[in-house]
Design an enzyme around this catalytic site. Structure first.
Site, mmCIF file in Angstrom:
data_model
loop_
_atom_site.group_PDB
_atom_site.id
_atom_site.type_symbol
_atom_site.label_atom_id
_atom_site.label_comp_id
_atom_site.label_asym_id
_atom_site.label_seq_id
_atom_site.Cartn_x
_atom_site.Cartn_y
_atom_site.Cartn_z
ATOM 1 N N GLY A 129 8.716 2.789 -2.593
ATOM 2 C CA GLY A 129 9.569 1.787 -1.789
ATOM 3 C C GLY A 129 10.904 1.508 -2.613
ATOM 4 O O GLY A 129 11.309 0.460 -2.427
ATOM 5 N N ALA A 130 11.281 2.553 -3.215
ATOM 6 C CA ALA A 130 12.415 2.529 -4.022
ATOM 7 C C ALA A 130 13.883 2.715 -3.493
ATOM 8 O O ALA A 130 14.862 3.026 -3.921
ATOM 9 C CB ALA A 130 12.311 3.496 -5.390
ATOM 10 N N ASN A 131 13.733 2.909 -1.867
ATOM 11 C CA ASN A 131 14.899 3.453 -1.230
ATOM 12 C C ASN A 131 15.871 2.366 -0.863
ATOM 13 O O ASN A 131 17.222 2.522 -0.547
ATOM 14 C CB ASN A 131 14.500 4.143 0.088
ATOM 15 C CG ASN A 131 13.631 3.392 1.029
ATOM 16 O OD1 ASN A 131 12.517 2.827 0.570
ATOM 17 N ND2 ASN A 131 14.137 3.044 2.169
ATOM 18 N N SER A 258 3.380 -11.475 -4.721
ATOM 19 C CA SER A 258 4.222 -12.321 -4.140
ATOM 20 C C SER A 258 3.474 -13.694 -4.231
ATOM 21 O O SER A 258 2.169 -13.882 -4.263
ATOM 22 C CB SER A 258 4.500 -12.162 -2.593
ATOM 23 O OG SER A 258 5.090 -13.511 -2.261
ATOM 24 N N TYR A 289 0.504 -10.650 5.600
ATOM 25 C CA TYR A 289 1.133 -10.746 4.318
ATOM 26 C C TYR A 289 0.664 -11.330 3.327
ATOM 27 O O TYR A 289 0.423 -10.792 2.232
ATOM 28 C CB TYR A 289 2.799 -10.838 4.517
ATOM 29 C CG TYR A 289 3.563 -10.635 3.592
ATOM 30 C CD1 TYR A 289 4.120 -9.292 2.941
ATOM 31 C CD2 TYR A 289 3.898 -11.702 2.653
ATOM 32 C CE1 TYR A 289 4.658 -8.951 2.027
ATOM 33 C CE2 TYR A 289 4.730 -11.440 1.521
ATOM 34 C CZ TYR A 289 5.236 -10.222 1.225
ATOM 35 O OH TYR A 289 6.075 -9.837 0.052
#
Length: 410
Positions: A129-131, A258, A289
């Protein structure tokens, strides 16, 4: 499970069937010939050792003809051995203690401040998810300090734009950042990614599990699982285990969780697939989530235990509250809420700081299984500290993966 180790008069004496060897970087590892396995910690003491200094007088290191194996040759006796003669003088590495680590950074620190003065040349990071968002900021910060970064993402165009921005800003060589396709909503696609990665690299220094989704309506993946659970936890679980061969005592696994894990409602007992991947009638996106983020911390806890003997450090973390990223893009209420609180939350650079700290901080060497917030240790929720629940999640995760992949193979 480790086998029974008989009593011995010497704590440092190896049990029958074990052999002590030294790696090329000086770290001592232990071979169990019966189980055909290796580990970095002593089978009795649980401690790590290292050899250092020059070889004894009269010894030299050679490479065996026809292979890359290292031999040690004694010029005085004309004898050779595969055993490093310095092993007799190996010393125990100092084990880090949480209480000895002082806090150097806080909520206002940025990733680049954490990395100040560090040279990460020769290191490799794989970031999911580094975009965009915190993942891209993490990639940028590591690359600026010489680290080679693989951006493992679903969105190729976004990732390539991110790479272009990074390389243009610091005029980095193209090899510093590269894109690899990873769709965490598919176990088969995750397997394709790991198979391809293993053909390209031999070692990962920082495996950073950053990707996540939030606020989606009830959606099933191609594997028939609720997408928040699969993307945030299950596919990351699978990816990590598939990449085990590329990780060693110099590696760290960093899992971005989180503080919302504190509001999860997963049952302590009788954890089941429908609880982890709920049907539409009992689905609430925010709770999905929360539960997925609890799975992140539980996974980190169990992984740290399972891999402790290999010397691999595993950390989970909270990057910051409601940071302005694309995470909120899927539901207008979340977009509105994130916009309202934006002036009071961390910047992306501040949000990436704890991830970068967990991956690179020297003072964390030898530690594992910890949860971080604001670049320092933080006690996770009581549920997240439940060992039975962590073990149950691990077992169910394995079963869910096996059932999906076996079913498709039939």
């Amino acid at each position: 499970m480790p086998g029974f180790i008989p009593d011995s008069d010497s704590e440092d004496e190896l049990p029958p069937g074990w052999e002590e060897k030294a790696a090329t970087d000086g770290h001592v590892f232990y071979v169990n010939h019966k189980l055909k396995s290796t580990q970095w910690t002593h089978p009795r003491t649980g401690k790590m050792k290292r050899v250092s200094g020059e070889l004894p007088i009269g010894w030299e290191r050679r490479t065996e003809e026809g292979s890359d194996q290292i031999l040690f040759y004694n010029k005085t006796t004309n004898q050779s051995t595969y055993t490093d003669p310095r092993l007799a003088f190996a010393v125990e590495e100092q084990t880090q203690n949480v209480r000895d680590v002082r806090q150097r950074f806080d909520a206002s620190s940025t990733a680049l401040q954490v990395l100040h003065g560090k040279d990460l040349s020769g290191k490799l990071a794989v970031i999911t998810g580094a975009n965009a968002g915190i993942g891209l900021e993490t990639a940028k910060s590591l690359a600026f300090h010489g680290c080679e970064v693989i951006l493992a993402c679903r969105n190729e165009q976004s990732a390539l734009e991110g790479i272009k921005m990074i390389t243009k800003e610091k005029q980095l060589a193209g090899r510093k950042c590269s894109f690899m396709k990873l769709d965490l909503a598919s176990l088969e696609a995750t397997k394709r990614f790991t198979d391809e990665l293993k053909t390209k690299v031999r070692h990962i220094d920082y495996l950073i599990l950053n990707a996540a989704v939030m606020g989606l309506p009830h959606t099933l993946t191609v594997d028939g699982l609720e997408i928040t659970f699969q993307v945030c936890h299950l596919s990351h679980f699978y990816l990590t285990l598939e990449l085990e061969s590329l990780l060693d005592h110099n590696s760290r696994v960093v899992i971005v969780s989180s503080e919302s894990h504190r509001f999860a409602n997963l049952p302590v007992d009788h954890l089941t697939e429908p609880k982890l991947s709920p049907p539409a009638r009992s689905f609430w996106s925010m709770m999905a989530y929360n539960n997925a983020k609890l799975c992140n911390v539980l996974f980190a806890r169990q992984l740290a235990k399972n891999w402790q003997q290999r010397g691999i450090s595993v950390f989970a973390l909270h990057p910051g509250n409601m940071i302005s990223t694309s995470l909120s893009r899927n539901y207008w209420i979340y977009r509105l809420l994130f916009a309202v609180v934006r002036p009071f939350t961390k910047s992306l650079q501040q949000g990436a700081s704890t991830t970068v700290y967990c991956a690179t901080a020297d003072e964390l060497k030898g530690l594992t299984g910890l949860y971080f917030n604001n670049c320092f240790f933080c006690e996770p929720s009581k549920l997240a500290q439940n060992d039975a629940m962590a073990e149950s999640l691990w077992k169910i995760s394995e079963e869910m993966i096996a059932s999906r992949l076996n079913r498709k193979a039939m």
